[in-house]
Design a protein around this motif. Structure first.
Motif, PDB file in Angstrom:
ATOM      1  N   GLY A 346       0.815  -1.212   0.000  1.00  0.00           N
ATOM      2  CA  GLY A 346       0.000   0.000   0.000  1.00  0.00           C
ATOM      3  C   GLY A 346       0.847   1.259   0.000  1.00  0.00           C
ATOM      4  O   GLY A 346       0.362   2.333   0.303  1.00  0.00           O
ATOM      5  N   ALA A 347       2.110   1.105  -0.327  1.00  0.00           N
ATOM      6  CA  ALA A 347       3.007   2.258  -0.411  1.00  0.00           C
ATOM      7  C   ALA A 347       4.033   1.975  -1.499  1.00  0.00           C
ATOM      8  O   ALA A 347       4.430   0.825  -1.682  1.00  0.00           O
ATOM      9  CB  ALA A 347       3.724   2.478   0.919  1.00  0.00           C
ATOM     10  N   VAL A 348       4.403   3.006  -2.229  1.00  0.00           N
ATOM     11  CA  VAL A 348       5.407   2.806  -3.285  1.00  0.00           C
ATOM     12  C   VAL A 348       6.491   3.865  -3.192  1.00  0.00           C
ATOM     13  O   VAL A 348       6.288   4.955  -2.650  1.00  0.00           O
ATOM     14  CB  VAL A 348       4.786   2.842  -4.701  1.00  0.00           C
ATOM     15  CG1 VAL A 348       3.722   1.764  -4.863  1.00  0.00           C
ATOM     16  CG2 VAL A 348       4.210   4.207  -5.029  1.00  0.00           C
ATOM     17  N   MET A 349       7.654   3.507  -3.738  1.00  0.00           N
ATOM     18  CA  MET A 349       8.706   4.519  -3.842  1.00  0.00           C
ATOM     19  C   MET A 349       8.543   5.217  -5.182  1.00  0.00           C
ATOM     20  O   MET A 349       8.187   4.575  -6.183  1.00  0.00           O
ATOM     21  CB  MET A 349      10.084   3.864  -3.717  1.00  0.00           C
ATOM     22  CG  MET A 349      10.434   2.861  -4.793  1.00  0.00           C
ATOM     23  SD  MET A 349      12.065   2.151  -4.490  1.00  0.00           S
ATOM     24  CE  MET A 349      12.507   1.589  -6.137  1.00  0.00           C
ATOM     25  N   GLY A 350       8.758   6.512  -5.196  1.00  0.00           N
ATOM     26  CA  GLY A 350       8.587   7.267  -6.432  1.00  0.00           C
ATOM     27  C   GLY A 350       9.914   7.417  -7.156  1.00  0.00           C
ATOM     28  O   GLY A 350      10.847   8.007  -6.620  1.00  0.00           O
ATOM     29  N   VAL A 351       9.974   6.842  -8.371  1.00  0.00           N
ATOM     30  CA  VAL A 351      11.191   6.958  -9.177  1.00  0.00           C
ATOM     31  C   VAL A 351      10.810   7.557 -10.525  1.00  0.00           C
ATOM     32  O   VAL A 351      10.640   6.848 -11.502  1.00  0.00           O
ATOM     33  CB  VAL A 351      11.858   5.571  -9.374  1.00  0.00           C
ATOM     34  CG1 VAL A 351      13.197   5.732 -10.086  1.00  0.00           C
ATOM     35  CG2 VAL A 351      12.034   4.862  -8.044  1.00  0.00           C
ATOM     36  N   PRO A 352      10.645   8.872 -10.561  1.00  0.00           N
ATOM     37  CA  PRO A 352      10.102   9.497 -11.772  1.00  0.00           C
ATOM     38  C   PRO A 352      10.954   9.279 -13.019  1.00  0.00           C
ATOM     39  O   PRO A 352      10.401   9.258 -14.122  1.00  0.00           O
ATOM     40  CB  PRO A 352      10.031  10.981 -11.413  1.00  0.00           C
ATOM     41  CG  PRO A 352      10.736  11.153 -10.125  1.00  0.00           C
ATOM     42  CD  PRO A 352      10.845   9.823  -9.468  1.00  0.00           C
ATOM     43  N   ALA A 353      12.227   9.069 -12.866  1.00  0.00           N
ATOM     44  CA  ALA A 353      13.059   8.910 -14.057  1.00  0.00           C
ATOM     45  C   ALA A 353      12.824   7.569 -14.734  1.00  0.00           C
ATOM     46  O   ALA A 353      13.144   7.394 -15.905  1.00  0.00           O
ATOM     47  CB  ALA A 353      14.535   9.062 -13.691  1.00  0.00           C
ATOM     48  N   HIS A 354      12.263   6.612 -13.986  1.00  0.00           N
ATOM     49  CA  HIS A 354      12.174   5.251 -14.543  1.00  0.00           C
ATOM     50  C   HIS A 354      10.809   4.587 -14.362  1.00  0.00           C
ATOM     51  O   HIS A 354      10.708   3.369 -14.394  1.00  0.00           O
ATOM     52  CB  HIS A 354      13.290   4.389 -13.949  1.00  0.00           C
ATOM     53  CG  HIS A 354      14.648   4.980 -14.197  1.00  0.00           C
ATOM     54  ND1 HIS A 354      15.194   5.071 -15.460  1.00  0.00           N
ATOM     55  CD2 HIS A 354      15.531   5.579 -13.355  1.00  0.00           C
ATOM     56  CE1 HIS A 354      16.376   5.669 -15.375  1.00  0.00           C
ATOM     57  NE2 HIS A 354      16.608   5.994 -14.108  1.00  0.00           N
ATOM     58  N   ASP A 355       9.792   5.379 -14.130  1.00  0.00           N
ATOM     59  CA  ASP A 355       8.439   4.837 -14.058  1.00  0.00           C
ATOM     60  C   ASP A 355       7.478   5.892 -14.583  1.00  0.00           C
ATOM     61  O   ASP A 355       7.514   7.046 -14.147  1.00  0.00           O
ATOM     62  CB  ASP A 355       8.086   4.459 -12.610  1.00  0.00           C
ATOM     63  CG  ASP A 355       6.691   3.834 -12.517  1.00  0.00           C
ATOM     64  OD1 ASP A 355       6.616   2.601 -12.403  1.00  0.00           O
ATOM     65  OD2 ASP A 355       5.687   4.584 -12.567  1.00  0.00           O
TER      66      ASP A 355
END
Length: 812
Positions: A346-355
């Motif tokens: 129910g929680a995610v890490m944010g990796v804007p460069a690769h998602d």
RNA sequence: GGGGAUAUGGCGGAAUUGGUAGACGCGCUAGCUUCAGGAGCUAGUUCUCGUAAGAGAGUGAGAGUUCGAGUCUCUCUAUCCCCACCA
């Protein structure tokens, strides 16, 4: 013999005989064969011709297997609980039990009218207390082994129907029945622990049980169905990573399949339902704003939340920061409803460069973007989009320059050493919610005692019967709760006052084990005896609609595995060979439906053409598993065929001298029909019979032996006419007690063969030559052929390719 | 977005798995039979040119491999089904 083929008289005649004496069932020497079609829901509308395909195919195959010498079990029953009868009751006041029995009556009549060879003594119905008694037993069995449990959960709720809905009753976020948007509601519900069986497990006796995933490998099912089950289970390997909340002992765990991108993580996002939000409470400086966001989210329908086209929304948690597990860097935290509370942590890490999703979100909230993966092919990253492929790490501390797969491995090892995470396998599939706030289902055999809590109903008190005096109108509470007679109970332990569980079970529970009951349908001591189960199970051939690819078939496999684990069964997969019939569309190419007015009732077709013609047509239409459009006009084809078979009787005589060509054709047809029936290529089996008939008709007279064989080959497909012709031939016993004809391989070989002659890849002629001819003879004859010589035009043949019995290819 | 499947005459479909594309059936055309009708009988029916013999083209599109491709390889297109913000 009548001059005219009169199917209605013949069919009624044999159906009456089969009804009175039971269908002739040869007990073969080859052992058992269990052929089953998915038992139908007896809808008030009755059968349409689309349903007939499934029943006919299974019946034809079962008859064929019986001819071959197997003892065949091919039973029928009714998946009789369910919504439509209850909705009908709400509308009309007619009790579901009454309506259901009427519908069954009609289905039974219709099925009998197409000449199915079921053993009607084994008929079962899931709404019969003698059946659902054992459905309740199954519940208790699972409960006793910790495989049934109760918990609070978010469920689909239809505000207009005032009830929970099964996932399969939610179509595009809307209630299938009312069309209203479905919302999520938190309710206490019963679940079955199907997730215990995703991977291989050990039985009580220490044997290994293949799980729902690996068990797929050894069963003969359509590949697409297996793949759909794998997708539904949704296994993905990754890592769970701990992000500590700065200045506290609290942590946020995230699941990721792309641990290699973690150095590019610039923020963390929580689902609105994440429990940490309540814990943090006042630490969140903009708590008001967050509360409002959560409230707004809750008001949203499922469709609104999961709409891919809509913009991603979220709220920044002011005053909350987490530490990056690898770098220690402080990262912001958001709450956003694009993160699902039901998957992973129910929680995610944010990796804007690769998602891509993170990229969109980060752009909107102006978050930092750190590329840490470079393409391996040396290309550079494209500005304005995320790079989601694997690659080579950069900017990733000690892991820089590793390739993605290697990095994932080393990084998870590092996490495990540091106690900041671990390798983790995640599944999309969740436990099976079986509670329904419905009347027309099997009651859950549980009582609630003030003193003893949740108490299972003792086995000896089963079945817990449905009350008959119930107000069906939906109020959001199970109708059973309003029946005093039902609701009040005594606690089986202390004898004190208790209330009964008022929910019923999902009807899929009833259908998860019915194939076992057919082995021993009248047993009142157990769901089926060991001997009966060993005699007939597992199901050798299972036929049914592709709409059950996931739910029913997965649930049934779960039941089998659970029962096996605790020693009740000696097999771990219920259906060894599975096939789906294709949908039959209306004449207009649309799916048959009352509203479209394109539904064809088999009763009319039988009246006009006869049941055998209907059966033959359905099998002749095309490949069993293809979608195909109905055509009433085309039913005359099979009907004409049967008319001609009937008239052929006039040509039968004994002691006919049979030409070698016809004898060859007969043996070829026996072989073709046998192989086609075995592989369920019914359309080509029918066509082979038509071709043989065409040849018979060209003869002055037809050998009685030949006609007898023809009748046998026809019998699985068109049982009534075959039985009639068989008796007209002077046989006293049923054709269905006879043996399947055998072919002589030597006699399937043609006397002469046709060799096609190609010159430079183009067909230029053909020669007919005795089958045993050598290549040199073929070549000689070909080169002597006038047409070939003209085509060659005197050019020299440089290369010759001869494919024995087929083709001679000349290259100049 | 992911997964799966399908594409052949006017129509449903067949093709021994790389070897005469269109079997079988519907429909259609002509003739026969019949008072008539027909779900009867006979012949024909992929397209183009041709009276014909015959020639050429042809299995969603385009390339390729091969003596030979509906079938194998690659690149597309269309349709259907399932799952889908699954991290």
């Amino acid at each position: 013999m009548n001059a005219q083929y009169d199917p209605n008289t013949i069919e009624k005649k044999w159906q009456t005989v089969w009804e009175k004496e039971g269908h002739p069932r040869r007990q073969g020497e080859k052992g058992k064969y269990y052929a089953l079609n998915m038992f139908p829901y007896p809808s008030g509308d009755g059968l349409h011709v689309g349903h007939v395909e499934n029943f006919t195919a299974t019946d034809t195959y079962a008859r064929f297997k019986r001819f071959q010498g197997y003892s065949v079990l091919d039973p029928i029953g009714w998946d009789a609980f369910g919504l439509p009868a209850e909705n009908f009751a709400i509308k009309t006041g007619i009790p579901p039990v009454k309506k259901t029995l009427e519908s069954i009556e009609n289905f039974r009549r219709q099925l009998k009218s197409i000449g199915l060879s079921y053993d009607w003594d084994r008929e079962i119905s899931t709404s019969d207390p003698e059946y659902y008694r054992w459905t309740q037993w199954m519940f208790l069995f699972l409960y006793q082994h910790g495989l049934a449990y109760k918990k609070k959960a978010l469920v689909n709720w239809c505000p207009s129907c005032q009830t929970v809905l099964a996932n399969e009753q939610v179509v595009d976020g809307k209630c299938e029945r009312s069309g209203d948007l479905v919302i999520q509601k938190e309710l206490e519900q019963w679940f079955f622990k199907i997730t215990d069986f995703l991977e291989d497990t050990l039985s009580e006796s220490g044997e290994k049980i293949p799980g729902l995933l690996s068990g797929l490998e050894k069963i003969d099912w359509p590949e697409s169905t297996k793949q759909a089950q794998r997708n539904w289970i949704g296994r993905s390997e990754g890592a769970e990573v701990v992000f500590y909340i700065a200045e506290t002992e609290e942590e946020i765990r995230v699941f990721t399949t792309r641990l290699d991108t973690i150095y590019g993580c610039t923020y963390v996002v929580l689902a609105p339902e994440h429990p940490i939000l309540k814990k943090l409470g006042s630490q969140i400086e903009n708590n008001g704003e967050v509360e409002k966001y959560l409230a707004d989210t809750q008001k949203k329908t499922d469709l609104e939340r999961t709409d891919l086209a809509k913009e991603k929304t979220g709220v920044f948690l002011d005053g909350v920061e987490v530490a990056h597990p690898f770098t220690g860097k402080r990262l912001p935290v958001f709450v956003a409803d694009y993160v699902l509370s039901t998957y992973g942590t129910g929680a995610v890490m944010g990796v804007p460069a690769h998602d891509e999703r993170d990229f969109v979100f980060a752009k909107k909230y102006d978050l930092e973007l750190t590329p840490v993966i470079l393409p391996t092919d040396g290309k550079s990253l494209v500005e304005g989009e995320s790079y989601t492929e694997d690659g080579v790490l950069t900017n990733s501390g000690e892991f820089t320059e590793l390739v993605s797969s290697e990095a994932r491995e080393k990084m998870s090892r590092w996490l495990e050493q540091e106690g900041l995470g671990k390798r983790k396998v995640n599944y999309r599939m969740r436990d099976w919610l079986i509670s329904r706030q419905r009347y027309w289902g099997a009651p859950i055999p549980i009582v609630y005692c003030e003193k003893d809590g949740i108490v299972p109903v003792p086995e000896k008190d089963l079945p817990v019967k449905l009350p008959t005096d119930v107000d069906f109108r939906p109020t959001g509470e199970s109708p059973l709760a309003r029946s005093k007679e039902f609701h009040d109970a005594k606690c089986p332990i202390c004898g004190g006052p208790a209330r009964r569980e008022s929910d019923t079970m999902d009807t899929f529970v009833c259908s998860s084990w019915y194939y076992l009951r057919f082995a021993d349908p009248h047993n009142d001591q157990e769901f089926a005896s060991r001997e009966a189960l060993e005699k007939y199970l597992p199901v050798d051939f299972y036929m049914g609609g592709a709409e059950h690819t996931v739910l029913h078939l997965l649930y049934a496999r779960f039941f089998t595995k659970a029962l096996w684990k605790y020693g009740y069964l000696g097999f771990d997969e219920p259906f060894l060979r599975l096939r789906h019939q294709g949908i039959i569309l209306g004449e207009d190419g649309n799916k048959m439906s009352k509203s479209k007015g394109n539904v064809v009732n088999p009763d009319q077709i039988i009246e006009e053409f006869g049941a055998d013609s209907l059966r033959l047509y359905e099998m002749f239409m095309g490949p069993l598993d293809d979608m195909k459009a109905w055509s009433t006009a085309a039913v005359v084809g099979p009907r004409r065929f049967l008319d001609r078979v009937w008239r052929l009787q006039k040509k039968i005589s004994e002691g006919v001298e049979v030409s070698r060509t016809l004898e060859t054709q007969l043996h070829q047809t026996i072989k073709k029909v046998t192989e086609d029936l075995e592989t369920l290529h019914f359309n080509t089996a029918v066509s082979a019979l038509m071709i043989l008939l065409n040849s018979f008709e060209k003869e002055e007279s037809v050998s009685k032996e030949h006609f007898k064989t023809f009748t046998l080959l026809l019998a699985p497909l068109a049982p009534h006419i075959a039985e009639e012709l068989w008796h007209e031939l002077g046989n006293k016993e049923s054709i269905f007690l006879a043996s399947w004809p055998a072919w002589d391989e030597k006699k399937t070989i043609d006397e002469m063969m046709t060799i096609v002659v190609q010159i430079n890849g183009r067909v230029r002629g053909s020669i007919v030559i005795p089958t045993e001819s050598e290549e040199s003879q073929v070549k000689e004859l070909a080169l002597a052929d006038a047409k070939i010589r003209t085509a060659l035009g005197g050019k020299e043949v440089k290369k010759t390719i001869y494919v024995s019995g087929k083709i001679l290819s000349l290259v100049t």
